[in-house]
Design an enzyme around this catalytic site. Structure first.
Site, PDB file in Angstrom:
ATOM      1  N   ASN A   1      42.689  48.752  45.824  1.00 23.86           N
ATOM      2  CA  ASN A   1      41.404  48.116  46.141  1.00 23.86           C
ATOM      3  C   ASN A   1      41.673  46.798  46.870  1.00 23.86           C
ATOM      4  O   ASN A   1      42.822  46.451  47.126  1.00 23.86           O
ATOM      5  CB  ASN A   1      40.585  47.898  44.863  1.00 23.86           C
ATOM      6  CG  ASN A   1      41.339  47.040  43.871  1.00 23.86           C
ATOM      7  OD1 ASN A   1      41.650  45.891  44.147  1.00 23.86           O
ATOM      8  ND2 ASN A   1      41.670  47.613  42.715  1.00 23.86           N
TER       9      ASN A   1
ATOM     10  N   ASP B   1      40.311  52.338  37.825  1.00 26.06           N
ATOM     11  CA  ASP B   1      39.697  53.065  36.705  1.00 26.06           C
ATOM     12  C   ASP B   1      40.255  54.480  36.625  1.00 26.06           C
ATOM     13  O   ASP B   1      40.201  55.101  35.561  1.00 26.06           O
ATOM     14  CB  ASP B   1      38.179  53.142  36.909  1.00 26.06           C
ATOM     15  CG  ASP B   1      37.538  51.771  36.724  1.00 26.06           C
ATOM     16  OD1 ASP B   1      38.018  51.021  35.852  1.00 26.06           O
ATOM     17  OD2 ASP B   1      36.591  51.449  37.465  1.00 26.06           O
TER      18      ASP B   1
ATOM     19  N   LYS C   1      56.253  63.565  50.523  1.00 24.56           N
ATOM     20  CA  LYS C   1      55.033  63.338  51.296  1.00 24.56           C
ATOM     21  C   LYS C   1      54.216  64.639  51.338  1.00 24.56           C
ATOM     22  O   LYS C   1      54.782  65.711  51.579  1.00 24.56           O
ATOM     23  CB  LYS C   1      55.422  62.908  52.718  1.00 24.56           C
ATOM     24  CG  LYS C   1      54.233  62.556  53.568  1.00 24.56           C
ATOM     25  CD  LYS C   1      54.643  62.155  54.970  1.00 24.56           C
ATOM     26  CE  LYS C   1      53.398  62.026  55.824  1.00 24.56           C
ATOM     27  NZ  LYS C   1      53.689  62.014  57.241  1.00 24.56           N
TER      28      LYS C   1
ATOM     29  N   ASP D   1      41.780  51.542  29.352  1.00 24.60           N
ATOM     30  CA  ASP D   1      41.107  50.272  29.600  1.00 24.60           C
ATOM     31  C   ASP D   1      41.835  49.126  28.876  1.00 24.60           C
ATOM     32  O   ASP D   1      41.826  49.029  27.649  1.00 24.60           O
ATOM     33  CB  ASP D   1      39.647  50.344  29.136  1.00 24.60           C
ATOM     34  CG  ASP D   1      38.841  49.214  29.747  1.00 24.60           C
ATOM     35  OD1 ASP D   1      38.009  49.482  30.612  1.00 24.60           O
ATOM     36  OD2 ASP D   1      39.087  48.038  29.373  1.00 24.60           O
ATOM     37  N   ILE D   2      42.461  48.281  29.660  1.00 27.89           N
ATOM     38  CA  ILE D   2      43.294  47.196  29.117  1.00 27.89           C
ATOM     39  C   ILE D   2      42.441  46.226  28.286  1.00 27.89           C
ATOM     40  O   ILE D   2      42.781  45.878  27.147  1.00 27.89           O
ATOM     41  CB  ILE D   2      43.980  46.419  30.263  1.00 27.89           C
ATOM     42  CG1 ILE D   2      44.812  47.379  31.123  1.00 27.89           C
ATOM     43  CG2 ILE D   2      44.838  45.282  29.726  1.00 27.89           C
ATOM     44  CD1 ILE D   2      45.341  46.758  32.410  1.00 27.89           C
TER      45      ILE D   2
ATOM     46  N   PHE E   1      36.142  40.339  33.369  1.00 27.87           N
ATOM     47  CA  PHE E   1      35.413  40.131  34.610  1.00 27.87           C
ATOM     48  C   PHE E   1      34.550  41.365  34.844  1.00 27.87           C
ATOM     49  O   PHE E   1      34.841  42.442  34.322  1.00 27.87           O
ATOM     50  CB  PHE E   1      36.390  39.948  35.789  1.00 27.87           C
ATOM     51  CG  PHE E   1      36.666  38.501  36.080  1.00 27.87           C
ATOM     52  CD1 PHE E   1      37.467  37.762  35.238  1.00 27.87           C
ATOM     53  CD2 PHE E   1      36.126  37.879  37.207  1.00 27.87           C
ATOM     54  CE1 PHE E   1      37.722  36.428  35.492  1.00 27.87           C
ATOM     55  CE2 PHE E   1      36.371  36.549  37.475  1.00 27.87           C
ATOM     56  CZ  PHE E   1      37.172  35.816  36.615  1.00 27.87           C
TER      57      PHE E   1
ATOM     58  N   LYS F   1      29.068  45.465  29.569  1.00 30.86           N
ATOM     59  CA  LYS F   1      30.533  45.392  29.392  1.00 30.86           C
ATOM     60  C   LYS F   1      30.887  44.416  28.279  1.00 30.86           C
ATOM     61  O   LYS F   1      31.786  44.663  27.473  1.00 30.86           O
ATOM     62  CB  LYS F   1      31.217  44.975  30.706  1.00 30.86           C
ATOM     63  CG  LYS F   1      31.280  46.124  31.711  1.00 30.86           C
ATOM     64  CD  LYS F   1      31.800  45.705  33.077  1.00 30.86           C
ATOM     65  CE  LYS F   1      31.671  46.876  34.044  1.00 30.86           C
ATOM     66  NZ  LYS F   1      31.852  46.535  35.444  1.00 30.86           N
TER      67      LYS F   1
ATOM     68  N   LYS G   1      32.706  46.436  25.314  1.00 33.21           N
ATOM     69  CA  LYS G   1      34.141  46.154  25.202  1.00 33.21           C
ATOM     70  C   LYS G   1      34.413  45.092  24.134  1.00 33.21           C
ATOM     71  O   LYS G   1      35.558  44.681  23.945  1.00 33.21           O
ATOM     72  CB  LYS G   1      34.706  45.701  26.561  1.00 33.21           C
ATOM     73  CG  LYS G   1      34.564  46.780  27.649  1.00 33.21           C
ATOM     74  CD  LYS G   1      35.367  46.441  28.895  1.00 33.21           C
ATOM     75  CE  LYS G   1      35.149  47.471  29.990  1.00 33.21           C
ATOM     76  NZ  LYS G   1      36.196  47.461  31.024  1.00 33.21           N
TER      77      LYS G   1
HETATM   78  O1  PMT Z   1      41.568  39.082  43.608  1.00 31.70           O
HETATM   79  P1  PMT Z   1      40.494  38.442  44.469  1.00 31.70           P
HETATM   80  O2  PMT Z   1      40.555  38.919  45.895  1.00 31.70           O
HETATM   81  O3  PMT Z   1      40.460  36.959  44.351  1.00 31.70           O
HETATM   82  O4  PMT Z   1      39.079  38.979  43.937  1.00 31.70           O
HETATM   83  C1  PMT Z   1      38.629  38.609  42.664  1.00 31.70           C
HETATM   84  C2  PMT Z   1      38.015  39.797  41.925  1.00 31.70           C
HETATM   85  C3  PMT Z   1      36.737  40.222  42.615  1.00 31.70           C
HETATM   86  C4  PMT Z   1      38.994  40.966  41.866  1.00 31.70           C
HETATM   87  C5  PMT Z   1      37.752  39.288  40.457  1.00 31.70           C
HETATM   88  O5  PMT Z   1      36.866  38.210  40.509  1.00 31.70           O
HETATM   89  C6  PMT Z   1      37.161  40.393  39.594  1.00 31.70           C
HETATM   90  O6  PMT Z   1      35.971  40.650  39.559  1.00 31.70           O
HETATM   91  N1  PMT Z   1      38.039  41.102  38.843  1.00 31.70           N
HETATM   92  C7  PMT Z   1      37.685  42.268  38.034  1.00 31.70           C
HETATM   93  C8  PMT Z   1      37.530  43.464  38.935  1.00 31.70           C
HETATM   94  C9  PMT Z   1      37.179  44.712  38.181  1.00 31.70           C
HETATM   95  O7  PMT Z   1      38.007  45.556  38.041  1.00 31.70           O
HETATM   96  O8  PMT Z   1      35.975  44.701  37.631  1.00 31.70           O
HETATM   97  P2  PMT Z   1      35.358  45.932  36.781  1.00 31.70           P
HETATM   98  O9  PMT Z   1      33.923  45.574  36.588  1.00 31.70           O
HETATM   99  O10 PMT Z   1      35.686  47.225  37.398  1.00 31.70           O
HETATM  100  O11 PMT Z   1      36.155  45.862  35.429  1.00 31.70           O
HETATM  101  C10 PMT Z   1      35.675  45.150  34.289  1.00 31.70           C
HETATM  102  C11 PMT Z   1      36.823  44.528  33.543  1.00 31.70           C
HETATM  103  O12 PMT Z   1      37.622  45.566  32.982  1.00 31.70           O
HETATM  104  C12 PMT Z   1      37.756  43.651  34.358  1.00 31.70           C
HETATM  105  O13 PMT Z   1      38.062  42.512  33.600  1.00 31.70           O
HETATM  106  C13 PMT Z   1      38.997  44.516  34.536  1.00 31.70           C
HETATM  107  O14 PMT Z   1      40.180  43.731  34.623  1.00 31.70           O
HETATM  108  C14 PMT Z   1      38.982  45.347  33.258  1.00 31.70           C
HETATM  109  N2  PMT Z   1      39.636  46.659  33.339  1.00 31.70           N
HETATM  110  C15 PMT Z   1      39.185  47.630  34.157  1.00 31.70           C
HETATM  111  C16 PMT Z   1      39.795  48.858  34.160  1.00 31.70           C
HETATM  112  C17 PMT Z   1      40.911  49.091  33.328  1.00 31.70           C
HETATM  113  N3  PMT Z   1      41.541  50.236  33.321  1.00 31.70           N
HETATM  114  N4  PMT Z   1      41.340  48.118  32.530  1.00 31.70           N
HETATM  115  C18 PMT Z   1      40.735  46.913  32.519  1.00 31.70           C
HETATM  116  O15 PMT Z   1      41.153  46.010  31.773  1.00 31.70           O
END
Ligand code: PMT
Length: 402
Positions: free
Chosen positions: A210, A279, A289, A306-307, A323, A337, A341
């Site tokens: 991403n 995700d 390849k 999910d961490i 986030f 969330k 979570k």
């Molecule tokens: O890195 P930059 O370019 O500065 O951009 C910043 C950002 C936009 C990446 C950052 O501000 C941000 O929003 N990070 C979280 C991105 C994200 O994955 O959001 P989400 O809504 O999909 O996930 C929710 C939360 O679950 C996040 O804290 C993520 O780290 C966590 N997660 C998601 C999937 C997973 N398998 N494990 C997780 O822990």
């Protein structure tokens, strides 16, 4: 009642004309969110009325060493224990000498002896008194015992002479106190941050990822360091140099990030999940390849672990901050969330817009926690990170003290 996360400054005022400047010092410290308690010597009270300091600090002023009422309310030992930092401003030649020789015949000198926190002195006296060998010897002695001196400055003196001995300006004293490590909001707190994207391999030469640059997460790690924390950063592949002074672990995939975060989270006080973790990942990675064949092809994806959820589920889980990156209904999804979570706090940002979000220098955040909300306006990610770290520190300390 104390506001939960205000740093405690014990200001002792001795008798000198510079005592009037200490009123401004109280104002500046309170503006910076410090809780200030004031102690005055008898001669300080000849220069400024204690009522001035009571009004400015919002706390009663302490004056007597042996006062039955005061000893019950907050005796000298309790006051010394309460302080994160003691500042004696102005420090007269007399108090300086008494402290240097371990005398304790009034509240200020007794507090100095009882204090185990850092002590700062801002001397103020006539230039001849300052230059006297005995005063200089007392200063060296106190410095050797760990006392920090601020000033004095040189210039016109109240007595009409010119020279060294003017008390440092309140703004300078305030700045020095705020730079004291004990005054930083996350002193010695262990903070774990995740940052950047993950790569999920389709084959050895192709992956899904991403647009995360890691800037937000790195800015948070830097701000946590500046706030006095011990910081570990688990980083996906980014083009950023790691801030000095932290422990960095570089990972590539969501599964590697999961292992790196979970191993460290058991020892962390705070976890901030700023990484954009995939995700889904391809069910298996092809070794070679994949050759171009049919017009259409399918890629089977599996959900990643999910961490954030698993960190929040740990026994003795750290204060967990997630986030949320959203393109619509930001508040609804962020609140969902936060709840699902079981997080302590969530910082939600808009992504896919012209400003902010992925790979931008700036960002804005809507931050939610149980019964609370703060809007952090669009600004440079470094400044935004400082604001978020302050918010996290306040909530973290509130939770720990309750
Ligand atoms: O890195 P930059 O370019 O500065 O951009 C910043 C950002 C936009 C990446 C950052 O501000 C941000 O929003 N990070 C979280 C991105 C994200 O994955 O959001 P989400 O809504 O999909 O996930 C929710 C939360 O679950 C996040 O804290 C993520 O780290 C966590 N997660 C998601 C999937 C997973 N398998 N494990 C997780 O822990």
């Amino acid at each position: 009642m104390d506001t939960p996360f205000r740093k405690h400054v014990l200001l002792a005022i001795c008798g000198g004309i510079a005592a009037y400047k200490s009123a401004e010092l109280v104002r500046l410290l309170r503006k910076q969110g410090c809780e200030v308690r004031v102690v005055m010597t008898r001669s300080a009270r000849e220069f400024v009325n204690p009522l001035t300091f009571q009004a400015l600090s919002g706390n009663p002023v302490h004056t007597e060493l042996l006062d039955v009422d005061e000893e019950n309310a907050m005796g000298h030992i309790n006051l010394a224990r309460w302080a994160d930092v003691v500042v004696i401003a102005p420090t007269t030649a007399n108090t300086l000498a008494k402290c240097a020789h371990g005398l304790a015949d009034d509240l200020v000198t007794t507090l100095f002896l009882a204090a185990t926190c850092p002590v700062y002195m801002a001397p103020a006296m006539n230039q001849a008194m300052w230059n006297k060998a005995i005063t200089q010897e007392n200063i060296r002695k106190l410095e050797n015992y760990g006392v920090n001196f601020i000033g004095p400055g040189s210039g016109d003196q109240a007595c009409g002479e010119i020279g060294k001995g003017r008390m440092a300006e309140p703004a300078e004293i305030c700045q020095r106190l705020l730079a004291e490590p004990r005054m930083t909001v996350l002193q010695s707190v262990k903070v774990l941050v995740s940052a950047g994207p993950t790569r999920e391999y389709i084959a050895s030469v192709r992956y899904i990822t991403n647009r995360s640059s890691g800037k937000m997460g790195y800015a948070l790690a830097r701000a946590a360091l500046q706030a006095g924390a011990q910081v570990s950063l688990v980083s996906g592949p980014v083009n950023l140099s790691s801030p000095a002074g932290l422990d960095i672990v570089n990972v590539e995939t969501a599964s590697q990030m999961y292992d790196a975060v979970l191993t460290r989270a058991v020892n962390a006080d705070i976890y901030i999940g700023a990484a954009a973790v995939a995700d889904y990942r391809p069910i298996a990675m092809e070794k070679d390849k994949i050759k171009k064949q049919a017009d259409q092809t399918n890629l089977v994806l599996h959900k990643t672990k999910d961490i954030l959820t698993d960190v929040a589920r740990l026994n003795n889980a750290p204060f967990t901050v997630g986030f949320a990156a959203e393109t619509n209904d930001l508040e609804v999804y962020a609140q969902e969330k936060l709840r699902k979570k079981n997080l302590d706090m969530i910082a939600a940002n808009w992504v896919g817009q012209e400003q902010g979000g992925f790979d931008s220098e700036q960002n804005a955040l809507e931050v939610f926690w149980d019964q609370g909300h703060a809007s952090l306006a669009m600004t440079d990610k470094n400044q935004l990170a400082e604001q978020l770290i302050n918010l996290i520190a306040t909530r973290f300390n509130e939770k720990n003290r309750s």
